[in-house]
Every structure is written in structure tokens, then in C-alpha cells.
Design a protein around this motif. Structure first.
Motif, mmCIF file in Angstrom:
data_model
loop_
_atom_site.group_PDB
_atom_site.id
_atom_site.type_symbol
_atom_site.label_atom_id
_atom_site.label_comp_id
_atom_site.label_asym_id
_atom_site.label_seq_id
_atom_site.Cartn_x
_atom_site.Cartn_y
_atom_site.Cartn_z
ATOM 1 N N TRP A 150 7.477 -0.380 3.291
ATOM 2 C CA TRP A 150 7.214 0.609 2.244
ATOM 3 C C TRP A 150 7.880 0.201 0.935
ATOM 4 N N LEU A 151 9.141 -0.233 1.008
ATOM 5 C CA LEU A 151 9.891 -0.577 -0.197
ATOM 6 C C LEU A 151 9.279 -1.790 -0.898
ATOM 7 N N CYS A 152 8.876 -2.776 -0.117
ATOM 8 C CA CYS A 152 8.280 -3.979 -0.707
ATOM 9 C C CYS A 152 6.955 -3.668 -1.397
ATOM 10 N N VAL A 153 6.141 -2.829 -0.790
ATOM 11 C CA VAL A 153 4.857 -2.469 -1.399
ATOM 12 C C VAL A 153 5.086 -1.676 -2.684
ATOM 13 N N CYS A 408 0.306 10.817 6.255
ATOM 14 C CA CYS A 408 -1.097 10.453 6.449
ATOM 15 C C CYS A 408 -1.985 11.179 5.448
ATOM 16 N N THR A 409 -1.746 12.478 5.275
ATOM 17 C CA THR A 409 -2.549 13.269 4.344
ATOM 18 C C THR A 409 -2.360 12.792 2.915
ATOM 19 N N ARG A 410 -1.091 12.620 2.527
ATOM 20 C CA ARG A 410 -0.789 12.175 1.167
ATOM 21 C C ARG A 410 -1.336 10.773 0.916
ATOM 22 N N GLY A 411 -1.169 9.885 1.897
ATOM 23 C CA GLY A 411 -1.639 8.519 1.727
ATOM 24 C C GLY A 411 -3.139 8.437 1.543
ATOM 25 N N ALA A 415 -4.372 7.545 -1.978
ATOM 26 C CA ALA A 415 -4.587 6.107 -1.776
ATOM 27 C C ALA A 415 -3.298 5.325 -2.006
ATOM 28 N N GLU A 416 -2.216 5.795 -1.403
ATOM 29 C CA GLU A 416 -0.919 5.128 -1.532
ATOM 30 C C GLU A 416 -0.761 4.122 -0.400
ATOM 31 N N VAL A 467 -0.374 3.350 -6.084
ATOM 32 C CA VAL A 467 -0.233 1.930 -6.353
ATOM 33 C C VAL A 467 -1.552 1.204 -6.202
ATOM 34 N N TRP A 468 -2.590 1.864 -5.760
ATOM 35 C CA TRP A 468 -3.887 1.197 -5.662
ATOM 36 C C TRP A 468 -4.640 1.344 -6.980
#
Length: 468
Positions: A150-153, A408-411, A415-416, A467-468
């Protein structure tokens, strides 16, 4: 909570001083615990891996090759059980300190104290990390690995600290248990968001560990537990249980009589196959609704694990093609029962003193309670007992489940990439435990207890743009 821009600057580096302080503090606490309960907590799975290390030609524990070589390199070379236990505690302390030190650097002090007191220093977490089972180390390593992904992305780069933690956590998260292989996916996929140098380094770490594990499997063939046969055997044994109504039969409508007992719940091939090993009454007698151990390991039980490979294949085939569909409500009820039993920490746990039953059965040089800290032992046992009495509340991974659903919902909505890369593998793990678990063991859900260490930082930075 601070804004995302100030919480996680792209150039932020891992703070060495807070990490060292936290690692020293956790290591000190864990060392005191280990010296009190020397040489650690041992159970039947501990006996199995120690016997395999002592004589790999005559015995197989059913554990992965990584756990075998971890114990072999530390116990096999010293003859002391406390060495691999202590090494596991030190590794866990380092991985936990990394996440907590990051929280300190980002001034997320409440999050740091929550993670420190309720996870890193929770009595049952120290208990599992100090047990010669792979589960505690696996739970901490999976959290550490996903945190770094997560941190690297989020940063689009991998710092030296992230690379070091990936190198430490990856073998234990991905290869310590068979279901850990799914964690290779987020590591590899995350490389798409990294700069060229970071991508190369992460891939090299992943390839190096994968090659090492592959080579280890060629030298030492592990016999990890099957997935389909245990599930089919356990559930079929449940279908065989006598019931007051509709025993071993399914109700089907008929043109003349609206309800006629017509179709058996268990196929004839299944009954014939299971009867060859022991009488069906033996299966009914030794079936436990939350554990399959009695069906396999009890010397007087049906010992279904001793079935021939062809018979096991028959049980599996008949389960998926017939028995499951004739007993689908019973199957779903059984899945809920086993999962809930595990989630409420109802499973059996090795006693703190069970090492007295283990050490005489292996060729260990360890001395039980070497330091004789009886007063401290008495006090820590009381703390553990209080925690155990409230395990259905204090131990259960409900927070991890709730945060996972949020992630999951937030992602999906935003689109994180970082959230999706850590939540989807854990969601698959959740489904896998629910569908395939054949024992209501809390330790199988331990990664969800440590999961807040990953998702709470993501929650704290939830206002960061996609970030997308």
C-alpha cells in the motif's frame, strides 16, 4: 486525523530512531514473556515439525517447506526449541515496529497507541507469536507485506525501508502457509505503479524468494494438507449424522403423492467407499461439528485420512457432483458454524504448560521453565486468563472484517489501487477460510486481527485523491 497531503509526503523516509525504540521495547517485552514461559508454547503441531526436522525421511508434519527450513535452521543446529520461538518473536517485533514507527512519523499518535496496546502487546498475540506454530508469524508478516504494498503504491516508489521489510516479510507471508501464495499477486501488480528502479528491486526480491522456495521444495518435498478431500470428508460425515426427520433422504414431489421420500442424501458410491475403512457408525460417533480432527487422528476413530487415494478421489467426486447438492442447506449451516466458532475464538489452544508433554517426545536440549520466574508467570497467566475469558470480544477480528469491507467499497468507488491491492487478496482469504475450513480454529483468522495495522493508515489518508 491530518490531511493526506501532510500525512504522507512522497519523499517521506522511514524514521530510524522511532523504529529502533519501538523494536527494542517490543523485543524486551517479548523476551521477558519468553523467559517466563521458557521455551515457549508448544502444541501437537510443534511436535510434528520437530519430529520432521529430526528425521525427515520417517516423518512429515504437513507444513510448508519454509516453516520446515525455518525450524530446521534454528532448532536443527542447536537442539533448542526456544531458538526458533525467539527468532519468530524478534521478526514479529521488527515488522510491527516498522508500521508503528510510520504512524509516529506521520503524527498519528492515537493510531500508534491503538496498534501497540490492542495488537502488538495483546496477550493472545504474544501467545500466538510465541507458540511454535507458523500462524502468529504468518499473521504479522501478511500485515507487514500488505502495508508495504500500500505504501509503495501511494508513494509510487519503494524506499530502502520498504525494500528491507518486503524482503523480510515476503517469505513468511507468501510461503509460510499454502493460502499465502495469493499475496504474491499484489506485490507483483504493485510494480506497475512504481518507478523503474523500485520496480526492478521489488521484482528481484520476489523472484529471489520464489526461486529459493522452489529449490527448497525440490530438496525437501513437503506434504501440505489437501484442500478438497478434508472439506468433502468433513461435510460428508456431517451429512451422515442421524436426524429425527428425513434421515439420509431428500423430499421430492411426486405426481400422485405431493411428498414422497425418494432420493437418498448420500450417494451409494460414497457409502460403499467410506464403509471399506470403518463402519459408518464410527463416522457418526466421532464427528465433531467444528473439527475434523476426530475423524482423522483419533486412534479409535474412523481415520479417514488413511483412505486409499482412489477412495479419496471418489469421496471428493461424489461430494461435488451429488452429495453437496442434496445437502446444500446443511452445508451452508456447517460453514457458518465452523466460521463463527473460529471468529469467536472457540477453538482449542495449547496450554502454556503443554511443553511438558512435548519436550519428552523430541530430542530437545531445552529446559522447561529454565529461569523459574514463578511469580511473574503466575501474574501473566492471570492476565492471559482474563483475556481468554473475554476472547469472544477481545480476540475476534470484527474490526478487521469491517475495515476490509470499507476498503473494498472505497477502493472500487474511488479506483484506489493501493486499497484494492490489499483488500482483494484479504477478501479472497476470507472467502477461502469460510468455504474450505474444516476446523473452527481462531488462528486461521489471525491475519484479520492484524489487518487494522494496514487499513487504519489507509483510513487515516482516505481524503487523498485517487491514484488511478
Amino acid at each position: 486525523m491530518r490531511s493526506a497531503a501532510s500525512v504522507m509526503p512522497k519523499t517521506a523516509q522511514h524514521p530510524v530512531a522511532p523504529f529502533l525504540v519501538l523494536w527494542f521495547m517490543l523485543t524486551t517485552v517479548y523476551t521477558v514473556w519468553l523467559m517466563t514461559f521458557w521455551p515457549g508454547v508448544l502444541g501437537e503441531d510443534s511436535v510434528a515439525i520437530l519430529l520432521e526436522v529430526q528425521n525427515a525421511d520417517a516423518f512429515r508434519s504437513g507444513k510448508t517447506v519454509v516453516w520446515y527450513y525455518f525450524v530446521k535452521s534454528l532448532y536443527g543446529s542447536t537442539g533448542r526449541v526456544e531458538v526458533p520461538v525467539g527468532a519468530a518473536l524478534a521478526l514479529c517485533a521488527a515488522m510491527l515496529a516498522r508500521i508503528l514507527a510510520w504512524c509516529w512519523a506521520q503524527r498519528l499518535r492515537k493510531m500508534l497507541w491503538f496498534g501497540l496496546l490492542t495488537i502488538a502487546l495483546a496477550p493472545h498475540m504474544i501467545y500466538f507469536m510465541g507458540t511454535l506454530y507458523p500462524d502468529g508469524l504468518f499473521a504479522v508478516a501478511s500485515a507487514a507485506l500488505l502495508f508495504e504494498v500500500w505504501l509503495c503504491v501511494q508513494r509510487r516508489t519503494a524506499s530502502i525501508a520498504s525494500l528491507l521489510m518486503l524482503a523480510i516479510a515476503l517469505p513468511f507471508a507468501a510461503f509460510l502457509r499454502p493460502n499465502g501464495l495469493i499475496f504474491l499477486a499484489p506485490v507483483v501488480i504493485a510494480c506497475a505503479w512504481l518507478d523503474a528502479r523500485s520496480r526492478l528491486r521489488v521484482l528481484l526480491i520476489t523472484i529471489a524468494w520464489s526461486a529459493a522456495v522452489f529449490a527448497g521444495n525440490q530438496v525437501h518435498k513437503s506434504t501440505t494438507q489437501e484442500t478438497q478431500f478434508p472439506l468433502a470428508a468433513f461435510e460428508t460425515a456431517g451429512f451422515l449424522q442421524k436426524r429425527a426427520m428425513n434421515d439420509l433422504w431428500t423430499l421430492y414431489p411426486h405426481m400422485n403423492d405431493p411428498w414422497v421420500l425418494k432420493k437418498p442424501k448420500i450417494s451409494a458410491a460414497t457409502l460403499e467407499t467410506l464403509s471399506r475403512q470403518r463402519p459408518l457408525e464410527k463416522i457418526q460417533q466421532y464427528r465433531d461439528p467444528a473439527y475434523w480432527d476426530m475423524l482423522v487422528f483419533h486412534p479409535d476413530g474412523p481415520q479417514l485420512g488413511a483412505l486409499a487415494d482412489t477412495d479419496k478421489h471418489t469421496v471428493v467426486r461424489e461430494f461435488w457432483t451429488y452429495n453437496l447438492w442434496q445437502n446444500l442447506p446443511d452445508f451452508l449451516a456447517s460453514r457458518v458454524n465452523v466460521f463463527t466458532s473460529a471468529a469467536l475464538a472457540q477453538g482449542g489452544f495449547p496450554a502454556m504448560s503443554y511443553a511438558t508433554n512435548v519436550l519428552p517426545r523430541v530430542s530437545s536440549q531445552s529446559t522447561y521453565r529454565l529461569w523459574q520466574w514463578s511469580t511473574l508467570e503466575h501474574w501473566l497467566l492471570r492476565v492471559h486468563a482474563k483475556s481468554y475469558a473475554w476472547r469472544w470480544l477481545l480476540w475476534t477480528p470484527w474490526l478487521g472484517f469491517a475495515l476490509l469491507l470499507w476498503a473494498c467499497t472505497r477502493g472500487l468507488q474511488s479506483a484506489e489501487a493501493g486499497l484494492l491491492l490489499i483488500s482483494i487478496p484479504m477478501l479472497i482469504q476470507w472467502g477461502g477460510v469460510f468455504v474450505f475450513s474444516i476446523a473452527g480454529e481462531y488462528r486461521y483468522l489471525l491475519p484479520f486481527f492484524t489487518l487494522p495495522l494496514v487499513l487504519l493508515p489507509a483510513f487515516a489518508t482516505r481524503n487523498k485523491p485517487a491514484v488511478w
